[in-house]
Design a protein around this motif. Structure first.
Motif, short mmCIF file in Angstrom:
data_model
loop_
_atom_site.label_atom_id
_atom_site.label_comp_id
_atom_site.label_asym_id
_atom_site.label_seq_id
_atom_site.Cartn_x
_atom_site.Cartn_y
_atom_site.Cartn_z
N SER A 10 0.84 -1.20 0.00
CA SER A 10 0.00 0.00 0.00
C SER A 10 0.87 1.25 0.00
O SER A 10 2.08 1.19 0.19
N TYR A 11 0.21 2.38 -0.24
CA TYR A 11 0.89 3.69 -0.28
C TYR A 11 2.05 3.68 -1.27
O TYR A 11 3.11 4.26 -1.02
N GLN A 46 -5.04 -0.40 -7.48
CA GLN A 46 -6.15 0.51 -7.18
C GLN A 46 -5.62 1.83 -6.62
O GLN A 46 -4.90 1.84 -5.62
N PRO A 47 -5.96 2.96 -7.26
CA PRO A 47 -5.55 4.27 -6.71
C PRO A 47 -6.19 4.49 -5.34
O PRO A 47 -7.31 4.05 -5.09
N LEU A 48 -5.46 5.16 -4.46
CA LEU A 48 -5.95 5.47 -3.13
C LEU A 48 -6.38 6.93 -3.04
O LEU A 48 -5.82 7.79 -3.71
N ARG A 53 -2.79 1.05 -4.01
CA ARG A 53 -2.76 -0.23 -3.31
C ARG A 53 -2.55 -1.31 -4.37
O ARG A 53 -3.27 -1.36 -5.37
N LEU A 54 -1.56 -2.18 -4.15
CA LEU A 54 -1.25 -3.24 -5.09
C LEU A 54 -1.48 -4.59 -4.44
O LEU A 54 -0.97 -4.85 -3.35
N GLU A 55 -2.26 -5.43 -5.11
CA GLU A 55 -2.49 -6.78 -4.60
C GLU A 55 -1.90 -7.78 -5.59
O GLU A 55 -2.22 -7.76 -6.78
#
Length: 376
Positions: A156-157, A197-199, A210-212
């Motif tokens: 994240s971030y 996904q952009p935060l 955020r990267l999964e």
């Protein structure tokens, strides 16, 4: 160690400032904030073609300019002053330094020329979903699968993580004696099993994501034996880069406050004539000059690549983080009611200051790091 800039470095500052004064006025910053990408690809290409800034500290053998962290710091200071919305920090300060520190000669030859030419953007995915910047808490797993690795977990971030062409991911490896070791892994931005996904963050002038990873294919950057040392050095260099950028933002806040104090008339005279405003601006000047001194010292220490970097990096990050946030608040105070409105540019710097302080560990975290390294 020389604490003055030479003529070439001062000319670099003038050229970069002139470019961003033209390309990054507040109207453009606000426009780019509302876009998904967060930057203008045309301007990104111009930065490479007209100024060659992406390769400012990349060795000439890999298509760069062969400069040092002093030149890089000057560029970042001017970008911080302009709140420039570009993937420069992610690409040049995060990913490029990680590749230079950890990559093999073949990997550097493969990746760095395209970065220097502005053809590819990149970033470093380090923080976990918890928001921790502690290496010990890295939890993303990289399991050996044939000659490559499959990554699983969440980061994240990640600065510009939703648009970067290349991701450098800090993960714990498994295989060939790497079990539990932190390594750095190269992942294509369009790889299968990668969800980006952009935060929504406080500072929308610097996009985060955020990267999964779900069995996402990656390959080891360098070797796992050297990865932790390379990552630690990269994070110190990132602190230096962030400090230079924050010093530039601090200077801009001071300039805004002084200009307004000269032009705003109350009771028949400029508010800068009143003692309370004079004292506030004087305090801001002290913070700004001290922050710049700390940042410049760290820049030269990074350029020398010696032991001083381990102390100067957390020192600069902690001091510049506090100073930028304070002067951004004082700038709003000088402007009064209008400074609290979203329409005023002081608000943009306030949000950038808060975000930058938290990024890669806040001032308290870096003071603890400094104390630990000093043995106190």
């Amino acid at each position: 160690m020389n604490f003055t800039f030479n003529d070439e470095q001062e000319e670099l500052r003038r050229v970069v400032r002139r470019f961003f004064d033209e390309k990054s006025p507040s109207t453009e910053v606000r426009r780019l904030m509302e876009t998904n990408e967060g930057y203008d690809d045309v301007v990104w290409k111009q930065i490479a073609q007209d100024l060659a800034l992406q390769g400012i500290h990349i060795p000439e053998s890999y298509g760069g300019q062969g400069g040092s962290f002093v030149e890089l710091g000057i560029v970042l200071e001017e970008m911080g002053r302009a709140l420039a919305c570009t993937p420069f920090f992610a690409t040049v300060c995060l990913a490029t330094n990680a590749i230079l520190n950890a990559g093999t000669d073949e990997q550097k030859a493969e990746l760095l020329p395209a970065i220097a030419a502005g053809e590819k953007t990149a970033t470093l995915a380090f923080a976990e979903e918890s928001g921790s910047w502690d290496v010990e808490k890295i939890a993303v797993e990289a399991k050996l699968d044939g000659d490559s690795y499959k990554l699983n977990g969440v980061k994240s971030y990640v600065i510009d993580g939703h648009t970067a062409n290349v991701l450098v991911v800090a993960a714990r490896g498994g295989g060939r004696g790497e079990d539990g070791k932190v390594g750095l892994y190269l992942v294509d931005g369009q790889a299968e099993g990668l969800d980006r996904q952009p935060l929504k963050t406080v500072d929308m002038t610097r996009k985060q994501a955020r990267l999964e990873f779900s069995n996402t294919l990656g390959r080891l950057l360098g070797t796992s034996d050297d990865a932790e040392a390379a990552l630690a050095k990269t994070l110190d260099q990132v602190s230096v880069c962030m400090s230079a950028e924050m010093a530039g933002g601090s200077q801009r806040c001071l300039d805004m406050a002084v200009d307004y104090a000269k032009e705003r008339i109350q009771f028949g005279r400029p508010i800068g004539a009143f003692q309370a405003v004079k004292h506030l601006c004087a305090d801001m000047l002290l913070e700004v000059e001290s922050a710049k001194t700390a940042a410049y010292y760290a820049m030269w220490a990074a350029a020398d690549d010696g032991e001083d970097l381990r102390l100067s990096a957390p020192l600069a990050k902690s001091y510049c983080g506090d100073a930028f946030f304070k002067v951004s608040c004082d700038n709003i105070q000088v402007h009064g009611g209008i400074g609290f409105t979203w329409e005023h540019d002081a608000h943009l710097y306030y949000r950038r200051a808060k975000s930058s302080d938290l990024m890669f560990g806040d001032a308290s975290y870096h003071r603890q790091v400094l104390g630990d390294r000093l043995g106190i």
